[in-house]
Write a protein that holds these residues in place. Structure first.
Motif, short mmCIF file in Angstrom:
data_model
loop_
_atom_site.label_atom_id
_atom_site.label_comp_id
_atom_site.label_asym_id
_atom_site.label_seq_id
_atom_site.Cartn_x
_atom_site.Cartn_y
_atom_site.Cartn_z
N GLY A 119 89.28 60.48 29.52
CA GLY A 119 90.25 59.94 28.98
C GLY A 119 90.51 58.89 28.55
O GLY A 119 90.96 58.08 27.46
N GLU A 120 90.77 57.32 29.05
CA GLU A 120 90.61 56.35 29.13
C GLU A 120 89.94 55.77 27.93
O GLU A 120 90.14 54.69 27.16
CB GLU A 120 90.57 55.32 30.40
N ASP A 121 88.50 56.24 27.72
CA ASP A 121 87.84 55.60 27.12
C ASP A 121 87.89 56.53 25.11
O ASP A 121 87.49 55.78 24.64
CB ASP A 121 86.36 56.04 27.02
N LEU A 122 88.93 57.78 25.32
CA LEU A 122 89.49 58.34 24.49
C LEU A 122 88.29 58.97 24.11
O LEU A 122 87.62 58.58 22.29
CB LEU A 122 89.63 58.07 23.03
N LYS A 176 80.66 61.78 10.89
CA LYS A 176 80.16 59.90 10.70
C LYS A 176 81.06 59.24 11.51
O LYS A 176 80.33 58.28 12.11
CB LYS A 176 80.14 59.70 9.12
N ALA A 195 72.39 56.81 20.93
CA ALA A 195 73.19 55.55 20.64
C ALA A 195 74.04 55.43 22.92
O ALA A 195 74.06 56.32 23.58
CB ALA A 195 74.16 54.92 19.89
N SER A 196 74.78 54.38 22.85
CA SER A 196 75.56 53.68 24.49
C SER A 196 76.91 54.90 23.61
O SER A 196 77.43 55.44 22.83
CB SER A 196 75.23 52.49 25.05
N ARG A 197 77.95 54.41 24.85
CA ARG A 197 78.54 55.23 24.85
C ARG A 197 80.22 54.38 24.33
O ARG A 197 81.00 54.70 23.98
CB ARG A 197 79.49 55.59 25.83
N ALA A 198 79.85 52.84 24.08
CA ALA A 198 80.03 51.90 23.79
C ALA A 198 81.06 51.91 22.04
O ALA A 198 80.56 53.12 21.17
CB ALA A 198 79.39 50.83 23.06
N LYS A 199 82.04 51.94 22.04
CA LYS A 199 82.47 52.05 20.69
C LYS A 199 82.20 51.47 19.23
O LYS A 199 82.35 52.03 18.41
CB LYS A 199 84.23 51.58 20.77
N LYS A 200 81.27 50.06 20.06
CA LYS A 200 80.32 49.68 18.51
C LYS A 200 79.00 48.72 19.27
O LYS A 200 79.25 48.60 19.75
CB LYS A 200 81.76 48.63 17.81
N SER A 201 78.54 49.47 18.08
CA SER A 201 76.85 48.69 18.95
C SER A 201 76.45 48.00 17.25
O SER A 201 76.42 48.24 16.88
CB SER A 201 76.41 49.51 19.26
N GLU A 233 102.98 61.48 19.02
CA GLU A 233 104.63 62.46 19.97
C GLU A 233 104.93 63.21 18.77
O GLU A 233 105.78 63.89 19.27
CB GLU A 233 105.16 60.54 20.06
N GLN B 257 95.47 53.84 24.17
CA GLN B 257 95.99 55.01 24.70
C GLN B 257 97.05 55.67 23.70
O GLN B 257 96.81 56.87 23.97
CB GLN B 257 95.43 55.29 25.68
N VAL B 359 81.64 47.85 26.45
CA VAL B 359 81.19 48.72 27.24
C VAL B 359 82.68 49.57 26.93
O VAL B 359 84.16 49.55 26.08
CB VAL B 359 81.66 47.86 28.52
N PRO B 360 82.27 50.83 27.47
CA PRO B 360 83.87 51.79 27.58
C PRO B 360 84.48 51.04 27.54
O PRO B 360 84.59 50.17 28.91
CB PRO B 360 83.07 53.02 27.86
N ILE B 361 85.51 51.00 27.46
CA ILE B 361 87.11 50.29 27.37
C ILE B 361 87.60 50.44 28.87
O ILE B 361 88.27 50.11 29.58
CB ILE B 361 87.96 50.72 26.92
N ASP B 425 76.94 52.15 30.84
CA ASP B 425 76.92 52.64 29.49
C ASP B 425 77.52 52.18 28.10
O ASP B 425 77.92 52.84 27.37
CB ASP B 425 77.69 54.29 29.45
N THR B 427 76.55 48.72 25.30
CA THR B 427 75.73 48.06 24.73
C THR B 427 74.85 46.29 24.22
O THR B 427 75.84 45.71 25.00
CB THR B 427 75.64 48.67 23.24
N THR B 429 74.95 44.18 22.72
CA THR B 429 75.83 43.05 21.43
C THR B 429 76.58 45.00 20.91
O THR B 429 76.42 45.50 20.65
CB THR B 429 74.42 42.85 20.81
N GLY B 430 77.58 43.75 20.73
CA GLY B 430 78.92 44.75 20.10
C GLY B 430 78.74 44.94 18.67
O GLY B 430 78.95 44.83 17.85
N ARG B 446 67.83 51.75 24.91
CA ARG B 446 67.52 52.88 24.89
C ARG B 446 66.34 53.47 25.25
O ARG B 446 65.22 52.40 25.90
CB ARG B 446 66.94 52.57 22.78
#
Lengths: 476, 476
Positions: A119-122, A176, A195-201, A233, B257, B359-361, B425, B427, B429-430, B446
């Motif tokens: 949840g925190e990571d959406l 995508k 890939a990892s679960r990081a939002k960007k890499s 909302e 969030q 990292v995941p937030i 989980d 990376t 490098t972001g 990886r």
């Protein structure tokens, strides 16, 4: 473009000889027992069933329940040189699930578990057989939702494989954008995560995006990590009539350009509105129409609706009737999602020859108008509906499948449509994919050098041409 | 992971023999005349110059002015088996422009034309040497802007090649999201475009995303079609102090969030605030701080600022001082962009050992806190600043480059940081990329099977290993 099969066992026509099929099915039956079948009814259900494209059933079906099942099925198929066709919900429109050269359909619909929700990571992690509606039901109490919505209740694995999008893409992006990472089984039966679960890499090649949209030709997707969005909302939506398709397109362009964060903006031409009126009892004026939806706070959706109404009026559109009530909105969007079925009602007994293209939004009105002229000149019945905020629209000529000349007329129409979109610096498919029938258009759309790079990727990942032969690439 | 060179002319150490270099430079001089040089000062400028990483100059530099120049330079290099290193603005932080095995730097900075702006489509087409600031200057009167902002005035080609992002990515995405299509020159000197200008497409493999982030190892980017954004009607921004890094991270998570469409949300730890105070005369309290910015209508930015202030207060943060005035905001964001230079001021004579992870937030506060403890325990001076809305942060230990033991300490610190992020989980490098120094971390991040797929792509596209050897992949 040609992919050469290494003809270890397959015949020149790309199929296994009878005896090799018998060996293959014996090996699969031994490993999979009741999770395996060669029953004709089941095989036919695993070919294409949704549009005018002919059904091409596999030789056998494996119902995979775990990642290990997929790994073993791939290894057995590789050992027997058998084509592999991944199957999710069977809702693709370009024949992706057809087994053109026989082989094995690996049905992932029983791999339908949500593995994690962060949840925190959406984000969340799901198996490929989870459908988008099942996922959103699962997420109901979390305050999050999965926004990609192609209409059909497609499987998440299939949506990733075909780079699906749909009505919400204008605001939330396509697969995508929604896929953070994939778990895939490759041609040698290996499992890996892209890939990892990081939002960007910025760590290495973007394998995730390489598998998204690869249409089952590079491997089988067995796990998907998805971005989620917060449930807004407030939601408001409505419909707005216009005097012409051009006026509706111009209002769309101004809406997008002004930065209004519209969540959905869908065009229906007059014929599609007529079809929806009949099918969904809408009672709308039968003129070009935009269906729109806004997500945000109570204040912001009201402000967005007000600004959209002004923009529409500036293009002679309106009145813009909108509401916050869920019932009113649901009826409209259910009708939109049923547009495909509504269209079939325009000509009972005929089947929709579904196709889609996407162009830069500045060319959208030109492309739709030229297409409408073509429809009239050729005497086709073909409603138009589109995700116009992205420049993407669908046309579905209704064809009597017993009349070969009608089928040919529809094919020639689709050919002109694809070439028209490509000539406008657009694409022969915005969201359906290449599948088996758009290979020639892909060859028009991209230079031979770009197709050569795609072919190199295919050969590098799947030298034996196990995965979904006959899709994206021409076969020898 | 190892890429095998086909040793046609290169020696076992990966370099060309002296005589082959002489042949190569003669051929280039004949074709390029004044657009070619082997002058030492110019060669040194084309190696890495920005951080602690050693400078590795090329044997020669070609200043390409047209696509044809790039094609010819690639063909000459291929014929002479010479390594090719693409060069944009030289602002990368992971040694991407270093010519580790000699060869030719192809400098694209003179390819600096904006080829087209399509206002209605919110896109533009540029040559690779256009810098992000030059592009935004060019766009000034169009109502559009290019939002990706890594701080440095990087070239668009380099930003695409390294999958750059920066402060605005939380709202507008990274280069992965901003690039619609690329024009590339491949190893055989072919030119191709990876996609049409349509906003979305399902037509074949996503070659665009394969080249974005490929760090010059697959080809040279000579044309970029970019998505643009509308200049917001109003911008508001400010700074908000917190008692701890964890409180600031928790406020960030809640902001994301809750769906607040924050345009920028940047964390500075107390040490970085101190550095910025000294360098940029800010006079801020020296405590963890969020810099935030909101884009929207006049009403919406005020509403966003109000909601953010409430969220911050809920985590003990504040007061949140914000303004709509451009001057106040500019000073803050200039200070943020100068954070790297401000950090160097903390220890005159030392150089920043720049690194980044993502990292995941949900793990961000853990990762930053553990990293701070590590900094304290090892006696390093290392400010932290981050694009925390994406879970991405930078640490730059300040190192005396004349002290080998200090360099080693910093390397061990960066090693622990990368492994910490990967274990969460995340990376290694972001946004900086793998370059030459993070190859070992990519191998941790990886599975071997995923690295093998990357290697297969590299070999399929560049069998001669011409493009940027020694980056992303280990050499034999």
């Amino acid at each position: 473009m040609t992919i050469e099969t290494r003809p270890r066992l397959r015949r020149r026509d790309g199929r296994l000889p009878q005896r090799a099929v018998a060996d293959l099915t014996a090996a699969l039956a031994a490993r999979f027992g009741a999770k395996f079948t060669t029953a004709e009814a089941v095989r036919l259900q695993h070919g294409h069933t949704l549009t005018w494209i002919d059904n091409a059933p596999p030789d056998a079906v494996v119902f995979a329940e775990t990642r290990e099942d997929v790994v073993d099925a791939v290894r057995i198929c590789a050992a027997h040189d058998a084509p592999i066709v991944p199957f999710g919900a069977g809702t693709s429109l370009e024949g992706h699930v057809n087994a053109l050269y026989g082989g094995v359909s690996i049905d992932c619909s029983r791999m339908n578990h949500v593995l994690a929700v962060h949840g925190e990571d959406l984000d969340c992690v799901v198996e490929p057989g989870v459908t988008r509606k099942a996922l959103n039901d699962y997420l109901r109490d979390t305050g999050l939702f999965f926004p990609v919505d192609p209409g059909a209740d497609a499987s998440i694995g299939g949506m990733a494989a075909t780079r699906a999008s749909g009505t919400n893409a204008v605001r939330y992006g396509t697969m995508k954008d929604s896929v953070l990472s994939l778990g895939v089984v490759t041609a040698d039966g290996s499992f890996l995560r892209t890939a990892s679960r990081a939002k960007k890499s910025a760590a290495g090649y973007d394998l995730t995006r390489l598998f998204v949209g690869s249409e089952g030709t590079l491997g089988i997707i067995v796990e998907i990590t998805l971005r989620l969005a917060g449930v807004p909302e407030a939601i408001a939506g409505g419909h707005c009539p216009f005097a012409s398709v051009r006026a509706a397109c111009d209002a769309t362009i101004e809406t997008i350009q002004s930065g209004l964060p519209v969540a959905r903006i869908e065009l229906l031409d007059a014929l599609q509105v007529k079809a929806c009126n009949a099918y969904s009892k809408l009672g709308l004026p039968e003129t070009p129409m935009l269906f729109v939806e806004f997500h945000g706070s109570e204040e912001s959706v009201a402000e967005q609706a007000r600004r959209f109404g002004e923009i529409a009026a500036g293009h002679g559109g309106g009145p813009f009737a909108w509401a916050r009530q869920a019932e009113a909105r649901s009826k409209l969007w259910q009708a939109r999602h049923d547009a495909y079925w509504a269209a079939t009602g325009l000509r009972p007994g005929a089947r929709p020859f579904a196709t889609d293209v996407c162009v830069p939004i500045s060319r959208l009105a030109d492309c739709v108008e030229e297409t409408q002229r073509d429809i009239v000149e050729r005497g086709l019945i073909a409603p138009i509906v589109g995700h116009v905020g992205d420049g993407n629209f669908h046309v579905s000529p209704l064809v009597d499948m017993n009349d070969a000349s009608e089928i040919e007329r529809a094919e020639r129409f689709a050919d002109r449509l694809a070439r028209r979109a490509i000539a406008m610096d657009g694409t022969c498919t915005g969201e359906h994919g290449i599948g088996q029938k758009k290979i020639a258009f892909l060859e028009v759309e991209r230079e031979p050098e770009a197709l050569d790079l795609m072919r190199r990727v295919k050969l590098a990942f799947d030298p034996q041409n196990l995965f979904n032969p006959g899709k994206i690439f021409r076969q020898p």
